[in-house]
Write a protein that holds these residues in place. Structure first.
Motif, PDB file in Angstrom:
ATOM      1  N   GLY A 173      39.034  32.305  63.565  1.00 20.73           N
ATOM      2  CA  GLY A 173      40.180  31.624  62.962  1.00 20.73           C
ATOM      3  C   GLY A 173      41.511  32.278  63.299  1.00 20.73           C
ATOM      4  O   GLY A 173      42.550  31.826  62.823  1.00 20.73           O
ATOM      5  N   GLY A 174      41.477  33.329  64.105  1.00 17.33           N
ATOM      6  CA  GLY A 174      42.714  33.985  64.551  1.00 17.33           C
ATOM      7  C   GLY A 174      43.458  34.679  63.428  1.00 17.33           C
ATOM      8  O   GLY A 174      44.689  34.761  63.433  1.00 17.33           O
ATOM      9  N   VAL A 175      42.712  35.210  62.446  1.00 13.97           N
ATOM     10  CA  VAL A 175      43.335  35.872  61.291  1.00 13.97           C
ATOM     11  C   VAL A 175      43.765  37.283  61.691  1.00 13.97           C
ATOM     12  O   VAL A 175      42.997  38.020  62.319  1.00 13.97           O
ATOM     13  CB  VAL A 175      42.347  35.915  60.104  1.00 13.97           C
ATOM     14  N   TYR A 176      45.003  37.665  61.357  1.00 16.24           N
ATOM     15  CA  TYR A 176      45.502  39.008  61.679  1.00 16.24           C
ATOM     16  C   TYR A 176      44.718  40.055  60.876  1.00 16.24           C
ATOM     17  O   TYR A 176      44.269  39.773  59.746  1.00 16.24           O
ATOM     18  CB  TYR A 176      46.990  39.106  61.362  1.00 16.24           C
ATOM     19  N   PRO A 177      44.563  41.265  61.453  1.00 14.02           N
ATOM     20  CA  PRO A 177      43.716  42.287  60.799  1.00 14.02           C
ATOM     21  C   PRO A 177      44.129  42.605  59.363  1.00 14.02           C
ATOM     22  O   PRO A 177      43.277  42.786  58.498  1.00 14.02           O
ATOM     23  CB  PRO A 177      43.888  43.510  61.711  1.00 14.02           C
ATOM     24  N   ASP A 178      45.439  42.638  59.085  1.00  6.94           N
ATOM     25  CA  ASP A 178      45.835  42.986  57.712  1.00  6.94           C
ATOM     26  C   ASP A 178      45.454  41.883  56.713  1.00  6.94           C
ATOM     27  O   ASP A 178      45.044  42.153  55.580  1.00  6.94           O
ATOM     28  CB  ASP A 178      47.337  43.306  57.633  1.00  6.94           C
ATOM     29  N   ASP A 179      45.561  40.626  57.170  1.00  5.80           N
ATOM     30  CA  ASP A 179      45.134  39.526  56.293  1.00  5.80           C
ATOM     31  C   ASP A 179      43.611  39.554  56.112  1.00  5.80           C
ATOM     32  O   ASP A 179      43.103  39.275  55.015  1.00  5.80           O
ATOM     33  CB  ASP A 179      45.576  38.175  56.876  1.00  5.80           C
ATOM     34  N   ALA A 180      42.900  39.869  57.191  1.00  3.82           N
ATOM     35  CA  ALA A 180      41.436  39.977  57.104  1.00  3.82           C
ATOM     36  C   ALA A 180      41.056  41.073  56.103  1.00  3.82           C
ATOM     37  O   ALA A 180      40.119  40.910  55.313  1.00  3.82           O
ATOM     38  CB  ALA A 180      40.850  40.273  58.476  1.00  3.82           C
ATOM     39  N   GLU A 181      41.821  42.145  56.121  1.00  2.00           N
ATOM     40  CA  GLU A 181      41.545  43.249  55.202  1.00  2.00           C
ATOM     41  C   GLU A 181      41.815  42.828  53.754  1.00  2.00           C
ATOM     42  O   GLU A 181      41.064  43.191  52.844  1.00  2.00           O
ATOM     43  CB  GLU A 181      42.414  44.463  55.591  1.00  2.00           C
ATOM     44  N   ARG A 182      42.855  42.044  53.576  1.00  2.00           N
ATOM     45  CA  ARG A 182      43.161  41.524  52.220  1.00  2.00           C
ATOM     46  C   ARG A 182      41.998  40.659  51.711  1.00  2.00           C
ATOM     47  O   ARG A 182      41.618  40.717  50.545  1.00  2.00           O
ATOM     48  CB  ARG A 182      44.438  40.676  52.241  1.00  2.00           C
ATOM     49  N   VAL A 183      41.449  39.839  52.628  1.00  2.00           N
ATOM     50  CA  VAL A 183      40.310  38.988  52.257  1.00  2.00           C
ATOM     51  C   VAL A 183      39.158  39.868  51.787  1.00  2.00           C
ATOM     52  O   VAL A 183      38.580  39.639  50.707  1.00  2.00           O
ATOM     53  CB  VAL A 183      39.870  38.115  53.458  1.00  2.00           C
ATOM     54  N   ARG A 184      38.826  40.860  52.595  1.00  2.00           N
ATOM     55  CA  ARG A 184      37.656  41.708  52.260  1.00  2.00           C
ATOM     56  C   ARG A 184      37.895  42.486  50.965  1.00  2.00           C
ATOM     57  O   ARG A 184      37.003  42.599  50.122  1.00  2.00           O
ATOM     58  CB  ARG A 184      37.368  42.679  53.413  1.00  2.00           C
ATOM     59  N   ALA A 185      39.114  43.000  50.827  1.00  5.68           N
ATOM     60  CA  ALA A 185      39.415  43.811  49.635  1.00  5.68           C
ATOM     61  C   ALA A 185      39.308  42.964  48.359  1.00  5.68           C
ATOM     62  O   ALA A 185      38.706  43.389  47.360  1.00  5.68           O
ATOM     63  CB  ALA A 185      40.818  44.410  49.765  1.00  5.68           C
ATOM     64  N   ALA A 186      39.894  41.765  48.401  1.00  7.66           N
ATOM     65  CA  ALA A 186      39.845  40.914  47.213  1.00  7.66           C
ATOM     66  C   ALA A 186      38.407  40.482  46.921  1.00  7.66           C
ATOM     67  O   ALA A 186      37.954  40.499  45.774  1.00  7.66           O
ATOM     68  CB  ALA A 186      40.729  39.688  47.425  1.00  7.66           C
ATOM     69  N   TRP A 187      37.719  40.103  47.955  1.00  9.32           N
ATOM     70  CA  TRP A 187      36.321  39.634  47.810  1.00  9.32           C
ATOM     71  C   TRP A 187      35.466  40.677  47.101  1.00  9.32           C
ATOM     72  O   TRP A 187      34.675  40.350  46.214  1.00  9.32           O
ATOM     73  CB  TRP A 187      35.783  39.310  49.214  1.00  9.32           C
ATOM     74  N   LYS A 188      35.669  41.964  47.498  1.00 11.89           N
ATOM     75  CA  LYS A 188      34.830  43.029  46.917  1.00 11.89           C
ATOM     76  C   LYS A 188      35.117  43.225  45.431  1.00 11.89           C
ATOM     77  O   LYS A 188      34.273  43.733  44.697  1.00 11.89           O
ATOM     78  CB  LYS A 188      35.053  44.326  47.691  1.00 11.89           C
ATOM     79  N   GLN A 189      36.300  42.834  44.991  1.00 11.88           N
ATOM     80  CA  GLN A 189      36.642  43.019  43.566  1.00 11.88           C
ATOM     81  C   GLN A 189      36.123  41.889  42.675  1.00 11.88           C
ATOM     82  O   GLN A 189      36.153  42.001  41.456  1.00 11.88           O
ATOM     83  CB  GLN A 189      38.167  43.072  43.422  1.00 11.88           C
ATOM     84  N   ILE A 190      35.703  40.804  43.281  1.00 11.14           N
ATOM     85  CA  ILE A 190      35.310  39.637  42.472  1.00 11.14           C
ATOM     86  C   ILE A 190      33.825  39.711  42.142  1.00 11.14           C
ATOM     87  O   ILE A 190      32.994  39.839  43.048  1.00 11.14           O
ATOM     88  CB  ILE A 190      35.610  38.317  43.242  1.00 11.14           C
ATOM     89  N   PRO A 191      33.483  39.648  40.865  1.00  6.29           N
ATOM     90  CA  PRO A 191      32.057  39.656  40.522  1.00  6.29           C
ATOM     91  C   PRO A 191      31.365  38.400  41.059  1.00  6.29           C
ATOM     92  O   PRO A 191      31.968  37.335  41.085  1.00  6.29           O
ATOM     93  CB  PRO A 191      32.047  39.661  38.991  1.00  6.29           C
ATOM     94  N   VAL A 192      30.133  38.580  41.493  1.00  3.94           N
ATOM     95  CA  VAL A 192      29.413  37.428  42.057  1.00  3.94           C
ATOM     96  C   VAL A 192      29.182  36.394  40.953  1.00  3.94           C
ATOM     97  O   VAL A 192      28.666  36.701  39.879  1.00  3.94           O
ATOM     98  CB  VAL A 192      28.071  37.881  42.678  1.00  3.94           C
ATOM     99  N   ALA A 193      29.641  35.194  41.243  1.00  7.60           N
ATOM    100  CA  ALA A 193      29.461  34.069  40.310  1.00  7.60           C
ATOM    101  C   ALA A 193      29.584  32.801  41.139  1.00  7.60           C
ATOM    102  O   ALA A 193      29.974  32.854  42.301  1.00  7.60           O
ATOM    103  CB  ALA A 193      30.531  34.110  39.219  1.00  7.60           C
ATOM    104  N   ASP A 194      29.239  31.685  40.509  1.00  5.57           N
ATOM    105  CA  ASP A 194      29.298  30.413  41.264  1.00  5.57           C
ATOM    106  C   ASP A 194      30.186  29.424  40.506  1.00  5.57           C
ATOM    107  O   ASP A 194      29.709  28.433  39.963  1.00  5.57           O
ATOM    108  CB  ASP A 194      27.867  29.869  41.422  1.00  5.57           C
ATOM    109  N   PRO A 195      31.496  29.710  40.460  1.00  6.26           N
ATOM    110  CA  PRO A 195      32.358  28.949  39.541  1.00  6.26           C
ATOM    111  C   PRO A 195      32.943  27.662  40.100  1.00  6.26           C
ATOM    112  O   PRO A 195      33.497  26.870  39.336  1.00  6.26           O
ATOM    113  CB  PRO A 195      33.497  29.937  39.270  1.00  6.26           C
ATOM    114  N   VAL A 196      32.868  27.450  41.429  1.00  4.44           N
ATOM    115  CA  VAL A 196      33.577  26.275  41.982  1.00  4.44           C
ATOM    116  C   VAL A 196      32.725  25.027  41.794  1.00  4.44           C
ATOM    117  O   VAL A 196      31.637  24.899  42.347  1.00  4.44           O
ATOM    118  CB  VAL A 196      33.926  26.479  43.474  1.00  4.44           C
ATOM    119  N   ARG A 197      33.232  24.097  40.982  1.00  5.55           N
ATOM    120  CA  ARG A 197      32.471  22.897  40.644  1.00  5.55           C
ATOM    121  C   ARG A 197      32.731  21.765  41.642  1.00  5.55           C
ATOM    122  O   ARG A 197      31.816  21.068  42.038  1.00  5.55           O
ATOM    123  CB  ARG A 197      32.856  22.426  39.236  1.00  5.55           C
ATOM    124  N   ARG A 198      33.982  21.568  41.987  1.00  4.65           N
ATOM    125  CA  ARG A 198      34.330  20.472  42.901  1.00  4.65           C
ATOM    126  C   ARG A 198      35.470  20.887  43.814  1.00  4.65           C
ATOM    127  O   ARG A 198      36.326  21.690  43.423  1.00  4.65           O
ATOM    128  CB  ARG A 198      34.818  19.235  42.129  1.00  4.65           C
TER     129      ARG A 198
END
Lengths: 347, 348
Positions: A173-198
């Motif tokens: 997707g051509g994501v810059y490394p710092d944005d990719a790092e933001r994705v990974r960092a935020a993802w790791k902080q989120i407890p695993v759950a399945d909240p998206v309904r629609r």
């Protein structure tokens, strides 16, 4: 015992995430002329998609929800966009806009058009602050990559996408490394759950609905917000009178009528959405003494139109199957619309 | 001076018989889908196998607000005998579509399927307009001249098969119906109406034609130009050519046969000699222009006239564009209230 000096708001039970352009606002930016006109429009000149503001207002009426807006519009448009939302009676909790000037000055040209590197970290970082049990409903459109990004977001926090696939997607997707790092960092902080309904995708470009089949039944392409309201009635997010209020606004302001509304209803039924109970609830609400519904009368015609559309189908079709989303093969959906890789045919 | 008010067309629903065409249901669905994008006031009611329709729609750009579906389990094939097939399959798509139009769920029917079944379904569900004894199946044929505000290159021929033996009364009725239809569709206020005969003189032809000639000559509201011969059909001498169903059908099939033979000869010439191929290549832009002008896809279809409801019969080989145009023709006929115009024309 003394009372606390402030009362924190209740944690949200539901989070509604909205895109703005082509999802909430009727926006044309397919040509430079359109882009310039959009940039210089005043708040009162901007037009919301019929039913969108009514839907947002009705969803917020329930009191325990949060409205989070992430838009690809530049930060410089904040004042005019906020004014427009206020004019429409929309109250928001988060409002993120894109730092296009910053991207330009830093020479991050891919980020100007790219969506994955912008929206995915933004909504993941927002989710970090949300209670683990808060359900989510997301609203986007078919102009760019909303179905892909929202689905990826849902499957990331549900633990259905692993680090390897995420890396492949971010790279493709051509994501810059710092944005990719933001994705990974935020993802790791989120407890695993399945909240998206629609995930609702407003078909601004009238993309054929089959284009979204690969994302499974969670993604619902919609031609209008009456369709979203019907699904949200079936999902328990709205009551039947609230759906009727949205329909009334669409009838009064956008020329909708019994035919367009009943066709919209049948369109969802034909795609396997289980709306029979929602139809019954609507019928009961129409028979009630609500004065607002005068705009929807004559009632027998409305009830008859919906019943006929239902009967016309014979046996209701089965709901579409739930399936794992293959993000690597769908990455071309996430590329900017005029990117050469976007034209890759679906397998 | 007040602002100009743009009159929005009234919404109209057209029932499409999706099944039984040469190119299959998907082509009709694509035509209706195109219509949903082009014409906001036209709603399409697609009648046929729901699964096939939904599968085709899901793959096609369309506006779901303007399309609905009525499931019909059966259909009449092109090679089936209409009467027997409809008796065996009361829920055939064309019968269901005609019933829905009769019940007011749609205002017109478009079908590219079996013509006989379409006519029969209409006869069973629709009423004849008062004053009309027999319905007429019309068709259009490309001509050398153009007509009306739309510079329409097509002339209308009726009847081409619905009423094999027409009386003088029937021929007069066909002339009134054809004239009213051409007035609406070609935007031709005074369409030239002629009787097909074996000579231009008033006394030429069988007694029914001679009698119809005499009566039409006295009708001031019809722009009757007398008799024409077969040679005048492609010339476009008349805008509306009236005949009985037997003669019309023979005539139509012959015109189609000539057209196919010319195309085959051109293909033969193209393959046979390099010189001929070069000649055809030099003429290609002209040939393309003629093809564009006479492309029946742009016309969409032709009506069955005489019923209180509208039935537009599209060609069995219709592709999406022709189907969409047939829908537009149907909507235009509904909007201009053809039934009332015919009724008034017959009373004069």
């Amino acid at each position: 015992m003394s009372l606390p000096d402030r009362i924190d708001p209740r944690p949200p039970r539901r989070i509604y995430r909205w895109d703005l352009d082509k999802t909430y606002l009727q926006t044309d930016f397919d040509s430079l002329k359109d882009l310039l006109r959009t940039a210089f429009q005043k708040a009162h000149e901007k037009v919301a998609i019929p039913g969108a503001s009514a839907l947002i207002r009705e969803l917020s009426e329930n009191g325990d929800s949060r409205l989070c807006i992430v838009s690809g519009s530049p930060k410089q448009m904040r004042a005019v966009l906020e004014e427009k939302l206020k004019l429409d009676g929309v109250r928001w909790d988060e409002f993120v806009l894109k730092d296009n000037i910053g991207n330009l000055l830093r020479g991050r040209f891919r980020a100007l058009r790219g969506q994955v590197g912008y929206k995915l970290p933004a909504i993941l970082e927002s989710r970090v602050k949300a209670p683990a049990e808060a359900e989510e409903v997301l609203f986007g459109d078919d102009a760019e990559a909303d179905a892909f990004i929202y689905s990826l977001f849902a499957d990331l926090i549900a633990g259905r996408v692993d680090e390897r696939v995420l890396s492949q997607v971010l790279e493709a997707g051509g994501v810059y490394p710092d944005d990719a790092e933001r994705v990974r960092a935020a993802w790791k902080q989120i407890p695993v759950a399945d909240p998206v309904r629609r995930i609702f995708i407003h078909l601004d470009k009238l993309t054929p609905p089959a284009h979204f089949t690969a994302y499974g039944p969670r993604v619902v392409p919609i031609f209008n917000y009456f369709q979203a309201a019907l699904v949200l009635l079936a999902d328990g997010h709205l009551s039947a009178p609230q759906v009727l209020k949205i329909a009334v606004e669409m009838v009064q302001t956008a020329g909708h009528n019994i035919i367009t509304l009943s066709n919209s209803f049948q369109d969802l039924l034909r795609r396997g959405l289980p709306l029979q109970q929602a139809a019954v609830a609507l019928s009961q609400a129409l028979e009630g003494p609500n004065k607002l519904l005068a705009a929807m009368r004559p009632m027998p015609d409305i009830l008859s139109a919906f019943s006929k559309r239902l009967a016309a189908l014979g046996t209701p079709p089965p709901p579409p199957p739930v399936q794992a989303v293959d993000y690597v093969s769908l990455i071309h959906h996430a590329l900017p619309r005029n990117h050469k890789g976007r034209t890759k045919p679906s397998p | 001076m007040g602002a100009m008010v743009v009159k929005q067309p009234q919404p109209v629903t057209i029932a499409f018989d999706v099944m039984g065409t040469d190119h299959g249901p998907a082509e009709v669905v694509r035509g209706a889908a195109q219509l949903s994008l082009d014409s906001p006031h036209i709603h399409a009611l697609l009648v046929g196998d729901r699964t096939l329709i939904d599968n085709a729609l899901a793959e096609t750009k369309h506006n779901g607000e303007r399309i609905s579906v009525q499931h019909a389990a059966d259909f009449v094939g092109m090679d089936e005998k209409p009467g027997e097939a409809l008796a065996r399959k009361p829920n055939a798509s064309v019968a269901v579509a005609a019933r829905l139009v009769a019940e007011g769920e749609a205002q017109a029917l478009v079908s590219a399927g079996n013509t006989g079944a379409g006519v029969l379904a209409c006869a069973r569900h629709f009423q004849l307009i008062p004053g009309v004894r027999r319905a007429a199946l019309a068709t259009v044929y490309p001509t050398r001249s153009v007509r009306g505000a739309k510079e329409d290159p097509f002339s209308l021929i009726l009847d081409v098969g619905a009423t094999v033996e027409a009386t003088a009364d029937d021929l007069v009725t066909f002339a009134v119906m054809g004239s009213q239809y051409a007035r609406i569709i070609s935007r031709n206020e005074r369409p030239k109406v002629a009787l097909l005969s074996n000579g231009v003189e008033p006394q030429k032809g069988p007694p029914r034609v001679v009698e119809a000639h005499a009566r039409l000559s006295e009708m001031k509201d019809i722009n009757f130009i007398g008799n024409v011969e077969g040679i005048d059909i492609p010339k476009g001498t008349a805008d509306v050519i009236v005949t009985d169903g037997f003669t019309g059908n023979v005539c139509l099939k012959m015109l189609e046969g000539v057209h196919e033979t010319v195309v085959e000869l051109a293909q033969y010439a193209y393959k046979e000699s390099l010189r001929w191929r070069a000649g055809l290549a030099m003429l290609s832009s002209g040939i393309q222009r003629i093809k564009d002008i006479t492309d029946w896809n742009q016309y969409g279809g032709a009506p069955i006239l005489g019923f209180d409801r509208i039935f537009i019969k599209a060609h069995g080989r219709s592709k999406a564009r022709a189907i969409a145009n047939a829908g537009k023709v149907a909507a235009k006929v509904v909007a201009n209230n053809l039934g009332s115009s015919i009724r008034e024309g017959l009373q004069k």
